[in-house]
Design a protein around this motif. Structure first.
Motif, PDB file in Angstrom:
ATOM      1  N   ASP A 107       2.004 -13.582 -18.133  1.00 36.96           N
ATOM      2  CA  ASP A 107       2.826 -14.031 -19.248  1.00 36.96           C
ATOM      3  C   ASP A 107       4.216 -14.407 -18.749  1.00 36.96           C
ATOM      4  OD1 ASP A 107       4.174 -11.597 -18.845  1.00 36.96           O
ATOM      5  OD2 ASP A 107       3.139 -10.611 -20.499  1.00 36.96           O
ATOM      6  N   LEU A 108       5.049 -14.882 -19.664  1.00 36.98           N
ATOM      7  CA  LEU A 108       6.395 -15.326 -19.316  1.00 36.98           C
ATOM      8  C   LEU A 108       7.216 -14.197 -18.698  1.00 36.98           C
ATOM      9  CD1 LEU A 108       8.713 -17.687 -21.040  1.00 36.98           C
ATOM     10  CD2 LEU A 108       9.541 -15.377 -20.704  1.00 36.98           C
ATOM     11  N   HIS A 109       7.075 -13.002 -19.201  1.00 41.30           N
ATOM     12  CA  HIS A 109       7.849 -11.873 -18.680  1.00 41.30           C
ATOM     13  C   HIS A 109       7.549 -11.618 -17.205  1.00 41.30           C
ATOM     14  CE1 HIS A 109       9.401 -10.735 -22.614  1.00 41.30           C
ATOM     15  NE2 HIS A 109       8.208 -11.017 -23.080  1.00 41.30           N
ATOM     16  N   ASP A 110       6.273 -11.665 -16.840  1.00 45.20           N
ATOM     17  CA  ASP A 110       5.897 -11.459 -15.434  1.00 45.20           C
ATOM     18  C   ASP A 110       6.406 -12.594 -14.553  1.00 45.20           C
ATOM     19  OD1 ASP A 110       4.646  -9.136 -16.157  1.00 45.20           O
ATOM     20  OD2 ASP A 110       2.606  -9.919 -15.960  1.00 45.20           O
ATOM     21  N   ALA A 111       6.284 -13.831 -15.033  1.00 49.56           N
ATOM     22  CA  ALA A 111       6.750 -14.985 -14.250  1.00 49.56           C
ATOM     23  C   ALA A 111       8.258 -14.915 -14.042  1.00 49.56           C
ATOM     24  CB  ALA A 111       6.372 -16.290 -14.956  1.00 49.56           C
ATOM     25  N   ALA A 112       9.003 -14.559 -15.091  1.00 44.45           N
ATOM     26  CA  ALA A 112      10.459 -14.458 -14.977  1.00 44.45           C
ATOM     27  C   ALA A 112      10.859 -13.329 -14.035  1.00 44.45           C
ATOM     28  CB  ALA A 112      11.079 -14.246 -16.357  1.00 44.45           C
ATOM     29  N   LEU A 116      13.130 -13.892 -10.724  1.00 46.86           N
ATOM     30  CA  LEU A 116      14.435 -13.242 -10.573  1.00 46.86           C
ATOM     31  C   LEU A 116      14.532 -12.417  -9.285  1.00 46.86           C
ATOM     32  CD1 LEU A 116      15.103 -12.198 -14.274  1.00 46.86           C
ATOM     33  CD2 LEU A 116      16.359 -13.915 -12.928  1.00 46.86           C
ATOM     34  N   ARG A 117      13.408 -12.027  -8.734  1.00 49.57           N
ATOM     35  CA  ARG A 117      13.420 -11.278  -7.468  1.00 49.57           C
ATOM     36  C   ARG A 117      13.382 -12.183  -6.239  1.00 49.57           C
ATOM     37  NH1 ARG A 117       9.307  -8.189 -10.088  1.00 49.57           N
ATOM     38  NH2 ARG A 117       7.840  -9.139  -8.662  1.00 49.57           N
ATOM     39  N   LEU A 118      12.967 -13.428  -6.425  1.00 49.40           N
ATOM     40  CA  LEU A 118      12.734 -14.326  -5.289  1.00 49.40           C
ATOM     41  C   LEU A 118      13.933 -14.434  -4.355  1.00 49.40           C
ATOM     42  CD1 LEU A 118      10.821 -16.496  -3.970  1.00 49.40           C
ATOM     43  CD2 LEU A 118      12.125 -18.152  -5.294  1.00 49.40           C
ATOM     44  N   TRP A 119      15.089 -14.753  -4.870  1.00 51.44           N
ATOM     45  CA  TRP A 119      16.268 -14.993  -4.028  1.00 51.44           C
ATOM     46  C   TRP A 119      16.671 -13.726  -3.280  1.00 51.44           C
ATOM     47  CZ3 TRP A 119      18.213 -19.556  -2.682  1.00 51.44           C
ATOM     48  CH2 TRP A 119      19.443 -19.590  -2.023  1.00 51.44           C
ATOM     49  N   GLY A 120      16.778 -12.623  -3.990  1.00 42.00           N
ATOM     50  CA  GLY A 120      17.215 -11.370  -3.371  1.00 42.00           C
ATOM     51  C   GLY A 120      16.248 -10.829  -2.343  1.00 42.00           C
ATOM     52  N   GLU A 121      14.951 -10.906  -2.635  1.00 40.50           N
ATOM     53  CA  GLU A 121      13.954 -10.355  -1.721  1.00 40.50           C
ATOM     54  C   GLU A 121      13.844 -11.157  -0.429  1.00 40.50           C
ATOM     55  OE1 GLU A 121      10.269  -9.905  -3.809  1.00 40.50           O
ATOM     56  OE2 GLU A 121      10.967  -8.123  -4.876  1.00 40.50           O
ATOM     57  N   HIS A 122      14.202 -12.431  -0.464  1.00 39.61           N
ATOM     58  CA  HIS A 122      14.060 -13.268   0.728  1.00 39.61           C
ATOM     59  C   HIS A 122      15.395 -13.644   1.346  1.00 39.61           C
ATOM     60  CE1 HIS A 122       9.818 -13.402   0.065  1.00 39.61           C
ATOM     61  NE2 HIS A 122      10.064 -13.655  -1.196  1.00 39.61           N
ATOM     62  N   ARG A 123      16.462 -13.024   0.848  1.00 35.93           N
ATOM     63  CA  ARG A 123      17.797 -13.335   1.360  1.00 35.93           C
ATOM     64  C   ARG A 123      17.893 -13.066   2.857  1.00 35.93           C
ATOM     65  NH1 ARG A 123      22.216 -11.025  -2.151  1.00 35.93           N
ATOM     66  NH2 ARG A 123      21.697 -12.874  -3.348  1.00 35.93           N
ATOM     67  N   SER A 124      17.392 -11.924   3.323  1.00 35.33           N
ATOM     68  CA  SER A 124      17.523 -11.599   4.754  1.00 35.33           C
ATOM     69  C   SER A 124      16.496 -12.329   5.615  1.00 35.33           C
ATOM     70  CB  SER A 124      17.447 -10.088   4.971  1.00 35.33           C
ATOM     71  OG  SER A 124      16.197  -9.610   4.559  1.00 35.33           O
ATOM     72  N   THR A 125      15.245 -12.423   5.171  1.00 30.80           N
ATOM     73  CA  THR A 125      14.215 -13.057   6.010  1.00 30.80           C
ATOM     74  C   THR A 125      14.446 -14.555   6.182  1.00 30.80           C
ATOM     75  OG1 THR A 125      12.750 -13.325   4.113  1.00 30.80           O
ATOM     76  CG2 THR A 125      12.437 -11.347   5.474  1.00 30.80           C
ATOM     77  N   ALA A 126      14.923 -15.224   5.139  1.00 31.76           N
ATOM     78  CA  ALA A 126      15.178 -16.663   5.231  1.00 31.76           C
ATOM     79  C   ALA A 126      16.646 -16.955   5.533  1.00 31.76           C
ATOM     80  CB  ALA A 126      14.767 -17.363   3.936  1.00 31.76           C
ATOM     81  N   LYS A 127      17.449 -15.898   5.637  1.00 32.91           N
ATOM     82  CA  LYS A 127      18.894 -16.036   5.879  1.00 32.91           C
ATOM     83  C   LYS A 127      19.545 -16.917   4.823  1.00 32.91           C
ATOM     84  CE  LYS A 127      18.597 -14.917  10.698  1.00 32.91           C
ATOM     85  NZ  LYS A 127      17.876 -15.388  11.833  1.00 32.91           N
ATOM     86  N   LEU A 128      19.218 -16.612   3.560  1.00 32.06           N
ATOM     87  CA  LEU A 128      19.781 -17.351   2.431  1.00 32.06           C
ATOM     88  C   LEU A 128      21.239 -16.951   2.226  1.00 32.06           C
ATOM     89  CD1 LEU A 128      16.766 -16.835   0.025  1.00 32.06           C
ATOM     90  CD2 LEU A 128      17.406 -18.979   1.141  1.00 32.06           C
ATOM     91  N   PRO A 130      24.605 -15.611   0.403  1.00 33.07           N
ATOM     92  CA  PRO A 130      24.735 -14.492  -0.553  1.00 33.07           C
ATOM     93  C   PRO A 130      25.137 -14.966  -1.944  1.00 33.07           C
ATOM     94  CG  PRO A 130      26.664 -14.586   0.850  1.00 33.07           C
ATOM     95  CD  PRO A 130      25.723 -15.654   1.341  1.00 33.07           C
ATOM     96  N   TRP A 131      24.399 -15.897  -2.487  1.00 37.33           N
ATOM     97  CA  TRP A 131      24.693 -16.457  -3.793  1.00 37.33           C
ATOM     98  C   TRP A 131      23.992 -15.651  -4.873  1.00 37.33           C
ATOM     99  CZ3 TRP A 131      23.398 -22.194  -2.261  1.00 37.33           C
ATOM    100  CH2 TRP A 131      24.398 -22.669  -1.403  1.00 37.33           C
ATOM    101  N   GLU A 132      24.465 -15.833  -6.094  1.00 35.92           N
ATOM    102  CA  GLU A 132      23.848 -15.141  -7.220  1.00 35.92           C
ATOM    103  C   GLU A 132      23.050 -16.136  -8.070  1.00 35.92           C
ATOM    104  OE1 GLU A 132      26.488 -13.583 -10.219  1.00 35.92           O
ATOM    105  OE2 GLU A 132      27.903 -15.219  -9.926  1.00 35.92           O
ATOM    106  N   ILE A 133      22.087 -15.594  -8.792  1.00 40.53           N
ATOM    107  CA  ILE A 133      21.290 -16.419  -9.701  1.00 40.53           C
ATOM    108  C   ILE A 133      22.144 -16.703 -10.928  1.00 40.53           C
ATOM    109  CG2 ILE A 133      19.238 -16.489 -11.172  1.00 40.53           C
ATOM    110  CD1 ILE A 133      17.909 -14.605  -9.100  1.00 40.53           C
ATOM    111  N   VAL A 134      22.298 -17.982 -11.242  1.00 38.70           N
ATOM    112  CA  VAL A 134      23.118 -18.385 -12.398  1.00 38.70           C
ATOM    113  C   VAL A 134      22.292 -19.076 -13.476  1.00 38.70           C
ATOM    114  CG1 VAL A 134      25.245 -18.525 -11.064  1.00 38.70           C
ATOM    115  CG2 VAL A 134      23.795 -20.552 -11.274  1.00 38.70           C
ATOM    116  N   GLY A 135      21.030 -19.331 -13.202  1.00 38.67           N
ATOM    117  CA  GLY A 135      20.183 -19.977 -14.203  1.00 38.67           C
ATOM    118  C   GLY A 135      18.715 -19.775 -13.900  1.00 38.67           C
ATOM    119  N   LEU A 136      17.938 -19.663 -14.952  1.00 41.05           N
ATOM    120  CA  LEU A 136      16.493 -19.516 -14.812  1.00 41.05           C
ATOM    121  C   LEU A 136      15.840 -20.175 -16.007  1.00 41.05           C
ATOM    122  CD1 LEU A 136      13.929 -18.262 -13.501  1.00 41.05           C
ATOM    123  CD2 LEU A 136      14.342 -16.250 -14.918  1.00 41.05           C
TER     124      LEU A 136
END
Length: 165
Positions: A107-112, A116-128, A130-136
């Motif tokens: 459902d939408l809740h699971d997809a959201a 919302l975890r995508l950026w933070g969880e891959h920040r170190s492995t992809a060397k993203l 340190p930005w914050e999520i501002v829109g979804l």
């Protein structure tokens, strides 16, 4: 009949045990469960559950923050796309980026939550950066295609890949 736990009745009893079953169109007959258990076959999942399990959601994730070198931002987004090939397209500048992709969720809740975890969880492995999520934005497949057909939605993710704004 007596009420009891499902499964094999206690030794020395000949009564059938009542078990809880779902209600509505997805309720199977207790005899089907027993027959399947006896023959070692699995029952088919209700059609409703199969549909929900394979629902697709179009995700647009926007992030921003302090300026970073464009080459590093591009390399980071390319690494994220390499690690997770479900990403359709990424657009970036030195202080913000937009990532678009399809997510499969119940459902939408699971997809959201996953988005919302995508950026933070891959920040170190992809060397993203340190930005914050501002829109979804999370929309179902039907809504996405309806917007495209009516000409007011985001253009289809083409060309696929990582591109500057």
């Amino acid at each position: 009949m007596r009420r009891g736990r499902p499964g094999v009745p206690p030794r020395g009893t000949v009564e059938r045990t009542l078990t809880s079953v779902g209600t509505g169109g997805d309720a199977g007959r207790p005899d089907d469960d027993e027959r399947a258990e006896r023959h070692g076959t699995a029952l088919r999942a209700p059609e409703v559950e199969r549909r929900e399990a394979s629902r697709l959601w179009h995700i647009t994730l926007s992030v921003s923050g302090a300026e970073a070198p464009l080459k590093e931002v591009r390399r980071s987004l390319e690494q994220l796309a390499h690690d997770h090939p479900f990403l359709l397209t990424s657009r970036y500048a030195n202080d913000h980026a937009e990532i678009r992709y399809w997510e499969e969720a119940r459902d939408l809740h699971d997809a959201a939550a996953v988005a919302l975890r995508l950026w933070g969880e891959h920040r170190s492995t992809a060397k993203l950066p340190p930005w914050e999520i501002v829109g979804l934005e999370v929309i179902d497949r039907e809504t996405y295609h309806q917007r495209i057909a009516e000409g007011y939605g985001p253009p289809p993710a083409s060309p696929v890949g990582v591109h500057p704004f």
